[in-house]
Design a protein around this motif. Structure first.
Motif, PDB file in Angstrom:
ATOM      1  N   MET A   1       5.698  -8.840   3.963  1.00  0.00           N
ATOM      2  CA  MET A   1       5.859  -8.391   5.366  1.00  0.00           C
ATOM      3  C   MET A   1       5.585  -7.226   6.013  1.00  0.00           C
ATOM      4  O   MET A   1       4.636  -5.994   5.777  1.00  0.00           O
ATOM      5  N   PRO A   2       6.691  -6.497   7.346  1.00  0.00           N
ATOM      6  CA  PRO A   2       5.958  -5.529   7.609  1.00  0.00           C
ATOM      7  C   PRO A   2       6.616  -4.502   7.465  1.00  0.00           C
ATOM      8  O   PRO A   2       7.745  -3.987   6.315  1.00  0.00           O
ATOM      9  N   GLY A   3       6.093  -2.852   6.438  1.00  0.00           N
ATOM     10  CA  GLY A   3       6.448  -1.970   5.978  1.00  0.00           C
ATOM     11  C   GLY A   3       6.032  -1.973   4.251  1.00  0.00           C
ATOM     12  O   GLY A   3       6.491  -1.163   3.837  1.00  0.00           O
ATOM     13  N   GLN A   4       6.160  -3.742   3.714  1.00  0.00           N
ATOM     14  CA  GLN A   4       6.005  -3.620   2.426  1.00  0.00           C
ATOM     15  C   GLN A   4       4.849  -2.870   1.257  1.00  0.00           C
ATOM     16  O   GLN A   4       4.374  -3.294   2.448  1.00  0.00           O
TER      17      GLN A   4
ATOM     18  N   HIS B   1      -9.097  -4.950  -8.504  1.00  0.00           N
ATOM     19  CA  HIS B   1      -8.638  -6.703  -8.617  1.00  0.00           C
ATOM     20  C   HIS B   1      -8.708  -6.826  -6.859  1.00  0.00           C
ATOM     21  O   HIS B   1      -8.154  -7.674  -7.190  1.00  0.00           O
ATOM     22  N   ILE B   2      -8.687  -5.914  -6.328  1.00  0.00           N
ATOM     23  CA  ILE B   2      -8.933  -6.926  -4.519  1.00  0.00           C
ATOM     24  C   ILE B   2     -10.047  -7.573  -4.211  1.00  0.00           C
ATOM     25  O   ILE B   2     -11.199  -6.507  -4.791  1.00  0.00           O
ATOM     26  N   VAL B   3      -9.680  -8.588  -3.885  1.00  0.00           N
ATOM     27  CA  VAL B   3     -10.811  -9.111  -3.732  1.00  0.00           C
ATOM     28  C   VAL B   3     -11.400  -9.139  -1.500  1.00  0.00           C
ATOM     29  O   VAL B   3     -12.387  -9.136  -1.753  1.00  0.00           O
ATOM     30  N   ALA B   4      -9.642  -9.291  -1.295  1.00  0.00           N
ATOM     31  CA  ALA B   4      -9.889  -8.947   0.380  1.00  0.00           C
ATOM     32  C   ALA B   4      -8.870  -8.842   0.437  1.00  0.00           C
ATOM     33  O   ALA B   4      -7.405  -8.817   0.072  1.00  0.00           O
ATOM     34  N   PHE B   5      -8.516  -8.526   1.748  1.00  0.00           N
ATOM     35  CA  PHE B   5      -7.066  -8.228   2.614  1.00  0.00           C
ATOM     36  C   PHE B   5      -6.811  -8.310   3.801  1.00  0.00           C
ATOM     37  O   PHE B   5      -8.445  -8.349   4.254  1.00  0.00           O
ATOM     38  N   SER B   6      -6.198  -7.719   4.551  1.00  0.00           N
ATOM     39  CA  SER B   6      -6.385  -8.573   6.161  1.00  0.00           C
ATOM     40  C   SER B   6      -6.318  -7.021   6.824  1.00  0.00           C
ATOM     41  O   SER B   6      -5.816  -5.986   6.079  1.00  0.00           O
ATOM     42  N   GLU B   7      -7.133  -6.681   7.784  1.00  0.00           N
ATOM     43  CA  GLU B   7      -7.583  -5.493   7.986  1.00  0.00           C
ATOM     44  C   GLU B   7      -6.485  -5.506   9.124  1.00  0.00           C
ATOM     45  O   GLU B   7      -5.519  -6.065   9.537  1.00  0.00           O
ATOM     46  N   GLY B   8      -6.281  -3.788   9.023  1.00  0.00           N
ATOM     47  CA  GLY B   8      -5.140  -3.385   9.774  1.00  0.00           C
ATOM     48  C   GLY B   8      -3.895  -3.147   9.099  1.00  0.00           C
ATOM     49  O   GLY B   8      -2.829  -2.445   9.066  1.00  0.00           O
ATOM     50  N   MET B   9      -3.835  -3.305   7.644  1.00  0.00           N
ATOM     51  CA  MET B   9      -3.048  -3.221   6.483  1.00  0.00           C
ATOM     52  C   MET B   9      -3.148  -1.281   6.168  1.00  0.00           C
ATOM     53  O   MET B   9      -3.948  -0.916   6.289  1.00  0.00           O
ATOM     54  N   GLY B  10      -1.761  -1.023   6.027  1.00  0.00           N
ATOM     55  CA  GLY B  10      -2.309   0.342   5.574  1.00  0.00           C
ATOM     56  C   GLY B  10      -2.831   0.752   4.317  1.00  0.00           C
ATOM     57  O   GLY B  10      -2.401  -0.433   3.368  1.00  0.00           O
ATOM     58  N   TYR B  11      -3.750   1.166   3.696  1.00  0.00           N
ATOM     59  CA  TYR B  11      -5.047   1.476   2.684  1.00  0.00           C
ATOM     60  C   TYR B  11      -4.474   2.303   2.221  1.00  0.00           C
ATOM     61  O   TYR B  11      -5.254   3.620   3.001  1.00  0.00           O
ATOM     62  N   GLU B  12      -4.039   3.374   0.598  1.00  0.00           N
ATOM     63  CA  GLU B  12      -4.173   4.295   0.030  1.00  0.00           C
ATOM     64  C   GLU B  12      -4.392   4.395  -1.332  1.00  0.00           C
ATOM     65  O   GLU B  12      -4.115   3.674  -1.989  1.00  0.00           O
TER      66      GLU B  12
ATOM     67  N   PHE C   1      -7.337   4.944 -11.024  1.00  0.00           N
ATOM     68  CA  PHE C   1      -6.921   4.648  -9.473  1.00  0.00           C
ATOM     69  C   PHE C   1      -5.976   3.714  -9.073  1.00  0.00           C
ATOM     70  O   PHE C   1      -6.857   2.962 -10.290  1.00  0.00           O
ATOM     71  N   VAL C   2      -5.252   3.414  -8.144  1.00  0.00           N
ATOM     72  CA  VAL C   2      -5.124   2.325  -7.741  1.00  0.00           C
ATOM     73  C   VAL C   2      -4.677   2.484  -6.168  1.00  0.00           C
ATOM     74  O   VAL C   2      -4.886   3.533  -5.424  1.00  0.00           O
ATOM     75  N   VAL C   3      -4.704   1.352  -5.851  1.00  0.00           N
ATOM     76  CA  VAL C   3      -4.475   1.538  -4.209  1.00  0.00           C
ATOM     77  C   VAL C   3      -3.386   0.760  -3.914  1.00  0.00           C
ATOM     78  O   VAL C   3      -2.838  -0.343  -4.299  1.00  0.00           O
ATOM     79  N   GLN C   4      -2.259   1.666  -2.626  1.00  0.00           N
ATOM     80  CA  GLN C   4      -1.365   0.654  -2.879  1.00  0.00           C
ATOM     81  C   GLN C   4      -1.326   0.671  -0.693  1.00  0.00           C
ATOM     82  O   GLN C   4      -1.684   1.036  -0.416  1.00  0.00           O
ATOM     83  N   LEU C   5      -1.132  -0.670  -0.391  1.00  0.00           N
ATOM     84  CA  LEU C   5      -0.927  -1.108   0.700  1.00  0.00           C
ATOM     85  C   LEU C   5       0.144  -1.334   0.914  1.00  0.00           C
ATOM     86  O   LEU C   5       0.812  -1.810   0.411  1.00  0.00           O
ATOM     87  N   THR C   6      -0.355  -1.866   2.180  1.00  0.00           N
ATOM     88  CA  THR C   6       1.418  -2.024   3.513  1.00  0.00           C
ATOM     89  C   THR C   6       1.172  -3.084   4.142  1.00  0.00           C
ATOM     90  O   THR C   6       0.061  -2.776   4.965  1.00  0.00           O
ATOM     91  N   GLY C   7       2.118  -3.717   3.962  1.00  0.00           N
ATOM     92  CA  GLY C   7       2.381  -5.160   4.914  1.00  0.00           C
ATOM     93  C   GLY C   7       2.729  -4.877   6.488  1.00  0.00           C
ATOM     94  O   GLY C   7       2.551  -3.355   6.922  1.00  0.00           O
ATOM     95  N   PRO C   8       2.143  -5.810   7.932  1.00  0.00           N
ATOM     96  CA  PRO C   8       1.968  -7.158   6.937  1.00  0.00           C
ATOM     97  C   PRO C   8       0.394  -7.083   6.969  1.00  0.00           C
ATOM     98  O   PRO C   8      -0.281  -6.653   7.598  1.00  0.00           O
ATOM     99  N   GLY C   9       0.941  -8.581   5.776  1.00  0.00           N
ATOM    100  CA  GLY C   9      -0.576  -8.780   5.694  1.00  0.00           C
ATOM    101  C   GLY C   9      -0.741  -9.945   4.366  1.00  0.00           C
ATOM    102  O   GLY C   9      -0.013  -9.965   3.537  1.00  0.00           O
ATOM    103  N   VAL C  10      -1.751  -9.574   3.974  1.00  0.00           N
ATOM    104  CA  VAL C  10      -2.022 -10.639   2.653  1.00  0.00           C
ATOM    105  C   VAL C  10      -3.441 -10.187   1.244  1.00  0.00           C
ATOM    106  O   VAL C  10      -3.855  -9.586   2.444  1.00  0.00           O
ATOM    107  N   VAL C  11      -2.632  -9.900   0.639  1.00  0.00           N
ATOM    108  CA  VAL C  11      -4.118  -9.382  -0.418  1.00  0.00           C
ATOM    109  C   VAL C  11      -4.269 -10.287  -1.923  1.00  0.00           C
ATOM    110  O   VAL C  11      -3.278 -11.515  -1.563  1.00  0.00           O
TER     111      VAL C  11
END
Length: 221
Positions: free
Chosen positions: A150-153, A161-172, A190-200
């Protein structure tokens, strides 16, 4: 693109059906079989600059275009690694992990960009950016698990383990613990923190993890 995915999730292949005049673009070497009505043309799509970018992103220097020239036909595509195949209807943009591209409609644009990920993460430094409107097929090592945000999640994923994710998501990119030593001791690093909205989309196995296991059990000498 009309397609069906067979033998999921362990040893998936994609059967793509083409009408006369239709074409698809696929990763070089992915073709398992095809109808005699299909013509295959392999070249550096987008020129030397974009081709070298794909090479840095874990893809082949050349890409294959399959076209139905003398009649309808089919192309069977098989990834190198055992696992599932993801079919996505791209509406805008999608970021794809290096090495996961399998095939797409010819109207989709593929470019490579640096992911900002550290070499210490044990994975690639580049992501494939897919833009436009059309169908994309991406392969995974293992099964594919989608996570809708969801937005901000925020959501944390091991980078491998990442295959793909929506463009525009936060990526840290960050460590899983507060200290680098603690993260390395946990085995996560190292890990990746993604922030919605979008699908990973995440894969249940990683090539680097499997390679490490093989090295442990392989006879020495």
């Amino acid at each position: 693109m009309r397609y069906e995915l067979l033998y999921q999730p362990s040893f998936a292949i994609a059967r793509v059906m083409l009408d006369p005049g239709q074409s698809i673009r696929a990763e070089a070497g992915a073709m398992m079989s095809m109808s005699p009505s299909i013509n295959l043309d392999s070249k550096m799509q987008g020129g030397i600059g974009k081709a070298l970018g794909r090479l840095l992103g874990g893809e082949s220097l050349f890409q294959s275009t399959f076209s139905a020239t003398t009649g309808p036909g089919e192309v069977l595509l098989a990834p190198t690694l055992p696992g599932d195949i993801l079919g996505v209807e791209v509406q805008g943009g999608l970021m794809v992990q290096s090495g996961s591209f399998l095939a797409c409609d010819t109207q989709l644009e593929l470019t490579t960009q640096a992911s900002g990920r550290a070499f210490l993460g044990g994975e690639g430094l580049f992501l494939l950016r897919v833009t436009g409107v059309g169908t994309l097929l991406a392969n995974a090592f293992g099964a594919i698990h989608p996570v809708q945000l969801m937005p901000g999640q925020p959501y944390i994923v091991d980078s491998g383990h990442i295959v793909a994710f929506s463009e525009g998501m936060g990526y840290e990119v960050r460590t899983v613990n507060k200290s680098l030593l603690g993260s390395l001791k946990s085995g996560e690093g190292f890990v990746v923190q993604l922030t919605g909205p979008g699908v990973v989309y995440v894969q249940t196995r990683t090539p680097s993890g499997f390679a490490g296991w093989v090295r442990q059990v392989a006879p020495s000498g």
